[in-house]
Design a protein around this motif. Sequence first.
Motif, PDB file in Angstrom:
ATOM      1  N   TYR A 288      38.199 -60.543 -12.445  1.00  0.00           N
ATOM      2  CA  TYR A 288      38.546 -59.159 -12.769  1.00  0.00           C
ATOM      3  C   TYR A 288      39.956 -59.144 -13.342  1.00  0.00           C
ATOM      4  CZ  TYR A 288      39.574 -54.184 -12.437  1.00  0.00           C
ATOM      5  OH  TYR A 288      39.926 -52.893 -12.730  1.00  0.00           O
ATOM      6  N   ASP A 289      40.112 -58.624 -14.562  1.00  0.00           N
ATOM      7  CA  ASP A 289      41.403 -58.595 -15.239  1.00  0.00           C
ATOM      8  C   ASP A 289      42.228 -57.390 -14.788  1.00  0.00           C
ATOM      9  OD1 ASP A 289      40.802 -60.870 -16.691  1.00  0.00           O
ATOM     10  OD2 ASP A 289      39.942 -59.735 -18.368  1.00  0.00           O
ATOM     11  N   LEU A 290      43.322 -57.663 -14.128  1.00  0.00           N
ATOM     12  CA  LEU A 290      44.274 -56.605 -13.787  1.00  0.00           C
ATOM     13  C   LEU A 290      45.123 -56.235 -15.000  1.00  0.00           C
ATOM     14  CD1 LEU A 290      45.460 -57.979 -10.336  1.00  0.00           C
ATOM     15  CD2 LEU A 290      43.862 -56.092 -10.740  1.00  0.00           C
ATOM     16  N   SER A 291      45.315 -57.214 -15.897  1.00  0.00           N
ATOM     17  CA  SER A 291      46.059 -57.031 -17.135  1.00  0.00           C
ATOM     18  C   SER A 291      45.634 -58.165 -18.068  1.00  0.00           C
ATOM     19  CB  SER A 291      47.573 -57.091 -16.871  1.00  0.00           C
ATOM     20  OG  SER A 291      47.985 -58.422 -16.633  1.00  0.00           O
ATOM     21  N   PRO A 292      46.117 -58.180 -19.324  1.00  0.00           N
ATOM     22  CA  PRO A 292      45.748 -59.290 -20.206  1.00  0.00           C
ATOM     23  C   PRO A 292      46.183 -60.661 -19.692  1.00  0.00           C
ATOM     24  CG  PRO A 292      46.573 -57.452 -21.489  1.00  0.00           C
ATOM     25  CD  PRO A 292      46.836 -57.123 -20.051  1.00  0.00           C
ATOM     26  N   ARG A 293      47.157 -60.702 -18.765  1.00  0.00           N
ATOM     27  CA  ARG A 293      47.672 -61.999 -18.301  1.00  0.00           C
ATOM     28  C   ARG A 293      47.422 -62.272 -16.824  1.00  0.00           C
ATOM     29  NH1 ARG A 293      53.759 -62.669 -19.806  1.00  0.00           N
ATOM     30  NH2 ARG A 293      53.886 -60.631 -18.795  1.00  0.00           N
ATOM     31  N   THR A 294      46.883 -61.318 -16.095  1.00  0.00           N
ATOM     32  CA  THR A 294      46.718 -61.484 -14.646  1.00  0.00           C
ATOM     33  C   THR A 294      45.301 -61.087 -14.247  1.00  0.00           C
ATOM     34  OG1 THR A 294      49.062 -60.951 -14.310  1.00  0.00           O
ATOM     35  CG2 THR A 294      47.628 -60.868 -12.386  1.00  0.00           C
ATOM     36  N   ASN A 295      44.677 -61.932 -13.439  1.00  0.00           N
ATOM     37  CA  ASN A 295      43.321 -61.612 -12.996  1.00  0.00           C
ATOM     38  C   ASN A 295      43.080 -62.082 -11.568  1.00  0.00           C
ATOM     39  OD1 ASN A 295      43.058 -64.458 -14.416  1.00  0.00           O
ATOM     40  ND2 ASN A 295      41.245 -64.291 -13.092  1.00  0.00           N
ATOM     41  N   LEU A 296      42.121 -61.421 -10.920  1.00  0.00           N
ATOM     42  CA  LEU A 296      41.612 -61.841  -9.627  1.00  0.00           C
ATOM     43  C   LEU A 296      40.349 -62.664  -9.851  1.00  0.00           C
ATOM     44  CD1 LEU A 296      41.886 -58.422  -7.757  1.00  0.00           C
ATOM     45  CD2 LEU A 296      43.478 -60.342  -7.564  1.00  0.00           C
ATOM     46  N   TYR A 297      40.054 -63.588  -8.955  1.00  0.00           N
ATOM     47  CA  TYR A 297      38.838 -64.393  -9.102  1.00  0.00           C
ATOM     48  C   TYR A 297      38.270 -64.741  -7.735  1.00  0.00           C
ATOM     49  CZ  TYR A 297      41.769 -68.399  -7.854  1.00  0.00           C
ATOM     50  OH  TYR A 297      42.618 -69.250  -7.199  1.00  0.00           O
ATOM     51  N   ALA A 319      38.935 -67.563  -3.300  1.00  0.00           N
ATOM     52  CA  ALA A 319      39.329 -66.324  -3.955  1.00  0.00           C
ATOM     53  C   ALA A 319      40.829 -66.368  -4.169  1.00  0.00           C
ATOM     54  CB  ALA A 319      38.946 -65.105  -3.105  1.00  0.00           C
ATOM     55  N   GLY A 320      41.290 -65.801  -5.274  1.00  0.00           N
ATOM     56  CA  GLY A 320      42.714 -65.884  -5.531  1.00  0.00           C
ATOM     57  C   GLY A 320      43.172 -65.017  -6.682  1.00  0.00           C
ATOM     58  N   LEU A 321      44.426 -65.228  -7.070  1.00  0.00           N
ATOM     59  CA  LEU A 321      45.098 -64.491  -8.119  1.00  0.00           C
ATOM     60  C   LEU A 321      45.660 -65.492  -9.124  1.00  0.00           C
ATOM     61  CD1 LEU A 321      46.494 -61.801  -9.210  1.00  0.00           C
ATOM     62  CD2 LEU A 321      48.446 -62.473  -7.779  1.00  0.00           C
ATOM     63  N   ARG A 322      45.458 -65.239 -10.411  1.00  0.00           N
ATOM     64  CA  ARG A 322      45.999 -66.106 -11.467  1.00  0.00           C
ATOM     65  C   ARG A 322      46.877 -65.299 -12.397  1.00  0.00           C
ATOM     66  NH1 ARG A 322      42.597 -68.898 -16.353  1.00  0.00           N
ATOM     67  NH2 ARG A 322      42.037 -66.706 -16.605  1.00  0.00           N
ATOM     68  N   HIS A 323      48.025 -65.865 -12.766  1.00  0.00           N
ATOM     69  CA  HIS A 323      48.920 -65.217 -13.737  1.00  0.00           C
ATOM     70  C   HIS A 323      49.264 -66.220 -14.839  1.00  0.00           C
ATOM     71  CE1 HIS A 323      51.993 -62.662 -15.463  1.00  0.00           C
ATOM     72  NE2 HIS A 323      52.849 -63.675 -15.410  1.00  0.00           N
ATOM     73  N   ARG A 324      49.165 -65.799 -16.063  1.00  0.00           N
ATOM     74  CA  ARG A 324      49.498 -66.629 -17.225  1.00  0.00           C
ATOM     75  C   ARG A 324      50.686 -66.037 -17.961  1.00  0.00           C
ATOM     76  NH1 ARG A 324      43.616 -65.853 -19.468  1.00  0.00           N
ATOM     77  NH2 ARG A 324      43.982 -63.983 -18.218  1.00  0.00           N
ATOM     78  N   PHE A 325      51.533 -66.907 -18.486  1.00  0.00           N
ATOM     79  CA  PHE A 325      52.716 -66.413 -19.216  1.00  0.00           C
ATOM     80  C   PHE A 325      52.972 -67.288 -20.434  1.00  0.00           C
ATOM     81  CE2 PHE A 325      54.184 -69.366 -16.008  1.00  0.00           C
ATOM     82  CZ  PHE A 325      55.061 -70.189 -16.685  1.00  0.00           C
TER      83      PHE A 325
END
Length: 325
Positions: A288-297, A319-325
Amino acid sequence: GTVQGVNSGSRFGLRGVEDLGDGLRAQFTLEGGITPLNGKSAQGGRLFGRQATVGLASDAWGQLEFGRQSNLASRYFSGPVDPFSGSFNLANMGTTFSATNTLRYDNLVLYQSPLWAGLQLGVGYTFNADDTRNDAAGQKTGFGTSDNNRALTTGARYLNGPLTLAAAYDRFSPTDAARGGKSEARIQSWILGGAYDFGAFKIGAAWGQTRDGWFQGASMGVSPDRGFRNAATFSLAEGFRANSYQLNATVPLGKSKLMVSWQRAAPSNSRLTGGDASLNVYSLAYTYDLSPRTNLYAYAAYADHFAFHRGVSDAAFAAGLRHRF
């Protein structure tokens, strides 16, 4: 327990491109894996263990890269065909198609053509797939061919709108010591597959065959007594053959995405591997995309006869959280 790098491996790196004129450009990539739970380097402690390459590229003739990088089977199947993209641990197709398990080779010379009417070809070779290893006397192996693991990677893919088709062949030639005096002993893999995006959903399928052993995976591993191995199952196994299959689907749901797959690796000569059984893996993931760079999985996967060991199962959930920059 706490896990990391599930949706994608944590990393940090540098990339650069310089225009040399006439459509030619120089480029480099330095990318290192990070284990965020303790801040250490991944890929065996290498500073830039994920990729360390320099090369030349042109829109007219393609690109030629030198250095540590992944093989073509991993590039052409993990993501374009397999929705788990070499991530999600047990769920990705590298579990049953070992050549797609993000094989990274040192000293790899890799050429990839430009897209010709949607068709791209690639070929790469290394005379020393892991130059951190030592010989039996504890000395660096240098560049002596027979003392080093060598690898060939080739691939082709066709991209035309919603359609993706891919093929790959990989060959791994261990050191003379690991071969046990059998100069012809080597691990080989063929893979064919494709995917089609209907818009409302995307489906993919792949078939492959691995002969005379099994590929290690993200980091090349050498054991003094067994040579090249994968998860301590077996090294070279002359006469061994395993057929691999995968069916998968991806369903976009607005900001969400659902991914499912079934994959299987079936040995055809169990006598050579101690009566090993066929491995089946069933996987499900949701993002699930919280924003273009952050999602839950979240994902769950189950494997029977894991690593070809009869009666051994493996189940995973994370289950976790991913952030890309």
